[in-house]
Design a protein around this motif. Structure first.
Motif, PDB file in Angstrom:
ATOM      1  N   SER A 169       0.824  -1.200   0.000  1.00 43.72           N
ATOM      2  CA  SER A 169       0.000   0.000   0.000  1.00 43.72           C
ATOM      3  C   SER A 169       0.867   1.263   0.000  1.00 43.72           C
ATOM      4  CB  SER A 169      -0.906  -0.035   1.234  1.00 43.72           C
ATOM      5  OG  SER A 169      -1.669   1.110   1.290  1.00 43.72           O
ATOM      6  N   VAL A 170       1.908   1.276   0.840  1.00 44.09           N
ATOM      7  CA  VAL A 170       2.772   2.469   0.909  1.00 44.09           C
ATOM      8  C   VAL A 170       3.462   2.678  -0.442  1.00 44.09           C
ATOM      9  CG1 VAL A 170       4.783   3.511   2.061  1.00 44.09           C
ATOM     10  CG2 VAL A 170       3.099   2.253   3.405  1.00 44.09           C
ATOM     11  N   SER A 171       3.884   1.588  -1.062  1.00 43.00           N
ATOM     12  CA  SER A 171       4.528   1.699  -2.368  1.00 43.00           C
ATOM     13  C   SER A 171       3.543   2.261  -3.410  1.00 43.00           C
ATOM     14  CB  SER A 171       5.032   0.310  -2.784  1.00 43.00           C
ATOM     15  OG  SER A 171       5.703   0.385  -3.983  1.00 43.00           O
ATOM     16  N   VAL A 282       2.598   6.836   7.264  1.00 47.70           N
ATOM     17  CA  VAL A 282       1.701   7.173   8.380  1.00 47.70           C
ATOM     18  C   VAL A 282       0.244   7.195   7.912  1.00 47.70           C
ATOM     19  CG1 VAL A 282       1.046   9.032   9.976  1.00 47.70           C
ATOM     20  CG2 VAL A 282       3.445   8.339   9.766  1.00 47.70           C
ATOM     21  N   TYR A 283       0.013   7.700   6.690  1.00 47.32           N
ATOM     22  CA  TYR A 283      -1.364   7.728   6.179  1.00 47.32           C
ATOM     23  C   TYR A 283      -1.930   6.307   6.117  1.00 47.32           C
ATOM     24  CZ  TYR A 283      -5.338   8.333   3.063  1.00 47.32           C
ATOM     25  OH  TYR A 283      -6.596   8.312   2.526  1.00 47.32           O
ATOM     26  N   ASP A 284      -1.130   5.375   5.595  1.00 46.45           N
ATOM     27  CA  ASP A 284      -1.628   3.998   5.507  1.00 46.45           C
ATOM     28  C   ASP A 284      -1.816   3.403   6.905  1.00 46.45           C
ATOM     29  OD1 ASP A 284      -2.270   1.590   3.805  1.00 46.45           O
ATOM     30  OD2 ASP A 284      -0.785   0.769   5.183  1.00 46.45           O
ATOM     31  N   LYS A 304      -5.703  14.461   9.810  1.00 47.33           N
ATOM     32  CA  LYS A 304      -4.595  14.261  10.756  1.00 47.33           C
ATOM     33  C   LYS A 304      -3.263  14.667  10.118  1.00 47.33           C
ATOM     34  CE  LYS A 304      -6.215  13.261  14.599  1.00 47.33           C
ATOM     35  NZ  LYS A 304      -6.026  14.326  15.584  1.00 47.33           N
ATOM     36  N   LEU A 305      -3.045  14.234   8.876  1.00 51.32           N
ATOM     37  CA  LEU A 305      -1.804  14.616   8.198  1.00 51.32           C
ATOM     38  C   LEU A 305      -1.694  16.134   8.106  1.00 51.32           C
ATOM     39  CD1 LEU A 305      -1.323  12.232   5.137  1.00 51.32           C
ATOM     40  CD2 LEU A 305      -0.176  12.136   7.334  1.00 51.32           C
ATOM     41  N   TYR A 306      -2.824  16.761   7.787  1.00 53.23           N
ATOM     42  CA  TYR A 306      -2.824  18.224   7.676  1.00 53.23           C
ATOM     43  C   TYR A 306      -2.390  18.853   9.007  1.00 53.23           C
ATOM     44  CZ  TYR A 306      -4.302  22.986   6.820  1.00 53.23           C
ATOM     45  OH  TYR A 306      -4.303  24.343   6.678  1.00 53.23           O
ATOM     46  N   GLU A 307      -2.982  18.372  10.099  1.00 50.62           N
ATOM     47  CA  GLU A 307      -2.630  18.896  11.434  1.00 50.62           C
ATOM     48  C   GLU A 307      -1.146  18.701  11.728  1.00 50.62           C
ATOM     49  OE1 GLU A 307      -4.502  17.786  15.157  1.00 50.62           O
ATOM     50  OE2 GLU A 307      -6.320  17.292  14.054  1.00 50.62           O
ATOM     51  N   TRP A 308      -0.669  17.493  11.469  1.00 49.41           N
ATOM     52  CA  TRP A 308       0.709  17.155  11.839  1.00 49.41           C
ATOM     53  C   TRP A 308       1.750  17.806  10.936  1.00 49.41           C
ATOM     54  CZ3 TRP A 308      -1.006  11.356  12.140  1.00 49.41           C
ATOM     55  CH2 TRP A 308      -1.760  11.175  13.314  1.00 49.41           C
ATOM     56  N   SER A 309       1.301  18.318   9.770  1.00 45.85           N
ATOM     57  CA  SER A 309       2.271  18.943   8.869  1.00 45.85           C
ATOM     58  C   SER A 309       2.802  20.254   9.450  1.00 45.85           C
ATOM     59  CB  SER A 309       1.648  19.187   7.488  1.00 45.85           C
ATOM     60  OG  SER A 309       0.691  20.222   7.563  1.00 45.85           O
TER      61      SER A 309
END
Ligand SMILES: [Fe+2]
Ligand SMILES: [Fe+2]
Length: 410
Positions: A169-171, A282-284, A304-309
């Motif tokens: 999935s990450v790939s 992290v998204y996966d 969550k990614l948006y917050e952590w960026s």
């Protein structure tokens, strides 16, 4: 009430509802706790945590703080804006229905390859890098025809399949990202190969720690953290792997603010490939079901990614990733400006106007005849997200009674 505060605002008597720390990539920290001392605050800061969610009904309040729903509203506006600013994506070349058949075969081959790679490592043999390259090339071809097919297939994991499918999935996500940014082909394939093999070192982590159905202790986390160095050592012995793929295995847990491992690298000191892979990784992880928790839905993962960026990830690359996944990924429940509700079933070149399967009319609070509509063709806008819970059990029962077919694509 749930509020978000900076760690600097933490003090004894506050109840932490969510440590907001899954950017660390593993199931490390406790979920909730009442802060009892200044020492506890110090420890939390030492973990690299910058912001937490608190529950003001179970502990002290902090006046100057946004509520969780204010944070969410603000994030949603920004998600939409960042996609608007980035313009159109390339439209899928092949419809999802067709590409999914090919993607199924590729997924099978990928599972096979990963199983063999792990078996080779256990027997002290090298990983077959040439085969990994070939596989990544066919994954790349599928992603460039229609990125949704392979990403959808590898997102759904049975609990015991996580470690295996996570790498695939990450790939796939790295390939989609590189495609969307139109990066050179060789660079794309090298990065995706590194992403495919990034966690191969987990084979050397004791299975009780790897699959622990609860939070890891500090000692267990110290063992788990060694997996990236193990991955690098394994790949170092495999002939033909380019330097950037090797770097991804070693540094995919580095964080932009220096809170990652194994080397505590910071900012641009982390290679481009590792910065991209850390976001995809992290998204996966947060959107997959694990033995200890349910996965977040895809939009919640993007929020969550948006917050952590702000701290842990490269902001520009995170925004590119969000744009490439699309702020309305397949399976997202949405409400249109014309008051109809539905579920996103396919992407179009306009990330803000995907194809939606409509099933509910909010004007008369009644189910409607199911119809699929390409919003980009009719210039119809999405007003906002509907929560997946809203369309669970009760409403779906109503649809069944009304003999409507409702098959949200997941
Ligand atoms: Fe990892
Ligand atoms: Fe990983």
């Amino acid at each position: 009430m749930i509020k978000k505060i900076k760690v600097d605002q933490l003090r004894p008597g506050i109840f932490v509802h969510d440590f907001n720390c899954d950017w660390a990539g593993e199931n490390v920290f406790i979920n909730q706790a009442l802060i009892k001392s200044d020492k506890a605050v110090k420890i939390i800061r030492s973990w690299g945590i910058k912001e937490v969610y608190i529950d003001t009904e179970r502990g002290l309040d902090v006046k100057r703080a946004k509520t969780a729903s204010e944070v969410r509203r603000h994030t949603d506006v920004n998600l939409k804006q960042l996609s608007r600013n980035r313009g159109k994506n390339s439209p899928p070349v092949v419809p999802l229905k067709e590409e999914i058949k090919v993607a199924r075969k590729i997924k099978k081959e990928a599972v096979n390859l990963m199983q063999q790679a792990m078996a080779s490592v256990q027997e002290g043999k090298q990983v077959d890098v040439d085969r990994a390259f070939q596989l990544v090339q066919s994954m790349g071809a599928s992603i460039s025809r229609n990125p949704d097919a392979l990403i959808m297939l590898t997102r759904i994991k049975k609990k015991d399949e996580y470690t295996l499918l996570h790498s695939i999935s990450v790939s796939s996500l790295v390939l989609a990202f590189c495609n969307s940014c139109r990066l050179p082909y060789d660079m794309t394939i090298n990065m995706a190969t590194g992403a495919l093999l990034h966690d191969i070192g987990k084979i050397q982590v004791p299975v009780e720690i790897l699959n622990k159905p609860g939070r890891l202790t500090r000692e267990e986390f110290a063992v788990m953290k060694k997996h990236s160095a193990y991955s690098a050592a394994i790949l170092n012995q495999s002939k033909g792997l380019p330097e950037d793929a090797f770097d991804i295995a070693l540094h995919h847990h580095e964080r932009y603010d220096g809170t990652g491992y194994p080397d505590g690298l910071k900012g641009e000191g982390i290679t481009f490939g590792s910065r991209v892979t850390s976001i995809c990784d992290v998204y996966d992880a947060i959107t997959s079901a694990r033995c200890y928790r349910r996965g977040l839905d895809r939009v919640a993962g993007l929020r969550k990614l948006y917050e952590w960026s702000d701290y842990h990830f490269d902001k520009e690359l995170t925004f590119e990733f969000i744009h490439c996944i699309g702020v309305y990924p397949i399976g997202t429940y949405v409400r249109l400006e014309n008051e109809l509700s539905g579920v996103v079933t396919a992407s179009t070149e306009n990330v803000l106007q995907p194809v939606v399967r409509l099933f509910y009319n909010n004007k008369n609070s009644a189910p409607m005849k199911i119809q699929e509509i390409d919003l980009s063709r009719f210039g119809i806008n999405i007003a906002g997200y509907d929560s997946p819970e809203k369309w669970s059990s009760d409403k779906l029962q109503t649809f069944k009674r009304n003999r409507h077919e409702l098959t949200p694509v997941q």
